[in-house]
Design a protein around this motif. Structure first.
Motif, PDB file in Angstrom:
ATOM      1  N   ARG A 242       0.845  -1.192   0.000  1.00 60.25           N
ATOM      2  CA  ARG A 242       0.000   0.000   0.000  1.00 60.25           C
ATOM      3  C   ARG A 242       0.876   1.235   0.000  1.00 60.25           C
ATOM      4  NH1 ARG A 242      -4.726  -0.652   4.530  1.00 60.25           N
ATOM      5  NH2 ARG A 242      -5.827  -2.349   3.548  1.00 60.25           N
ATOM      6  N   LYS A 243       0.284   2.316  -0.470  1.00 62.32           N
ATOM      7  CA  LYS A 243       1.036   3.568  -0.407  1.00 62.32           C
ATOM      8  C   LYS A 243       1.245   3.948   1.056  1.00 62.32           C
ATOM      9  CE  LYS A 243      -2.697   6.932  -0.489  1.00 62.32           C
ATOM     10  NZ  LYS A 243      -2.307   7.856   0.539  1.00 62.32           N
ATOM     11  N   ASP A 244       2.300   4.647   1.314  1.00 55.41           N
ATOM     12  CA  ASP A 244       2.590   5.047   2.683  1.00 55.41           C
ATOM     13  C   ASP A 244       1.508   5.984   3.191  1.00 55.41           C
ATOM     14  OD1 ASP A 244       4.901   3.561   2.789  1.00 55.41           O
ATOM     15  OD2 ASP A 244       6.147   5.200   2.045  1.00 55.41           O
ATOM     16  N   GLU A 245       1.000   5.669   4.387  1.00 54.95           N
ATOM     17  CA  GLU A 245      -0.045   6.490   4.992  1.00 54.95           C
ATOM     18  C   GLU A 245       0.575   7.472   5.967  1.00 54.95           C
ATOM     19  OE1 GLU A 245      -3.975   3.892   5.635  1.00 54.95           O
ATOM     20  OE2 GLU A 245      -2.234   3.155   6.731  1.00 54.95           O
ATOM     21  N   THR A 246      -0.031   8.633   6.056  1.00 58.94           N
ATOM     22  CA  THR A 246       0.382   9.565   7.092  1.00 58.94           C
ATOM     23  C   THR A 246      -0.258   9.116   8.407  1.00 58.94           C
ATOM     24  OG1 THR A 246      -1.494  11.035   6.726  1.00 58.94           O
ATOM     25  CG2 THR A 246       0.499  11.458   5.419  1.00 58.94           C
TER      26      THR A 246
ATOM     27  N   GLU B 174      -4.052   9.785   8.354  1.00 65.86           N
ATOM     28  CA  GLU B 174      -4.805   8.840   7.529  1.00 65.86           C
ATOM     29  C   GLU B 174      -4.945   7.492   8.216  1.00 65.86           C
ATOM     30  OE1 GLU B 174      -3.522  10.492   3.101  1.00 65.86           O
ATOM     31  OE2 GLU B 174      -2.414   8.854   4.031  1.00 65.86           O
ATOM     32  N   LYS B 175      -3.866   7.026   8.843  1.00 68.76           N
ATOM     33  CA  LYS B 175      -3.916   5.739   9.536  1.00 68.76           C
ATOM     34  C   LYS B 175      -4.849   5.815  10.742  1.00 68.76           C
ATOM     35  CE  LYS B 175      -1.015   2.113  11.398  1.00 68.76           C
ATOM     36  NZ  LYS B 175       0.344   1.651  11.661  1.00 68.76           N
TER      37      LYS B 175
ATOM     38  N   ARG C  25      -8.421   5.711   9.467  1.00 70.90           N
ATOM     39  CA  ARG C  25      -8.770   4.376   8.982  1.00 70.90           C
ATOM     40  C   ARG C  25      -9.010   3.417  10.138  1.00 70.90           C
ATOM     41  NH1 ARG C  25      -5.654  -0.072   8.076  1.00 70.90           N
ATOM     42  NH2 ARG C  25      -3.726   1.113   8.270  1.00 70.90           N
TER      43      ARG C  25
END
Length: 116
Positions: A40-44, A47-48, A51
């Motif tokens: 997955r693209k790196d989450e900030t 964002e994490k 989620r």
């Protein structure tokens, strides 16, 4: 002692009898039966957090309740309201228990959720 019949060369590549190098270091290894999943693209952090909160909203609620009961209980203790302080500390224990149960429930729910 017997001397080695062929001299060892330190920098020579290891070859098999077919003459091929057994491993190419410029490519990842291939493993039979294993297909790598795309990352997955790196989450900030934000964002994490959002989620994870959407996946299990009871954990942040329990954490906030625990912190609120602790802060209000310490304030009541400092003001000398011992009865109210004791009740809030018991409420903090209840909120911590709620949070732990929410975490365990979230782990089981995630484990039982079908993979996409």
């Amino acid at each position: 002692m017997a001397a080695a019949s062929t001299p060892a060369v330190a920098n020579a590549p290891i070859t098999q009898q077919s003459g091929k190098v057994p491993f190419d270091y410029s490519k990842p290894p291939t493993i039979e039966g294993f297909t790598p999943v795309t990352r997955r693209k790196d989450e900030t952090f934000k964002e994490k957090l959002l989620r994870k909160t959407k996946e299990n909203p009871f954990v942040p609620i329990g954490c906030l309740a625990t912190a609120g009961a602790l802060a209000y209980g310490l304030r009541a203790f400092h003001q000398g309201k011992t009865r109210q302080s004791q009740l809030l500390m018991r409420g903090r224990i209840f909120a911590q228990g709620f949070t732990v149960v929410a975490i365990i429930f979230g782990v089981f729910a995630t484990a039982l959720k079908p993979k996409q």
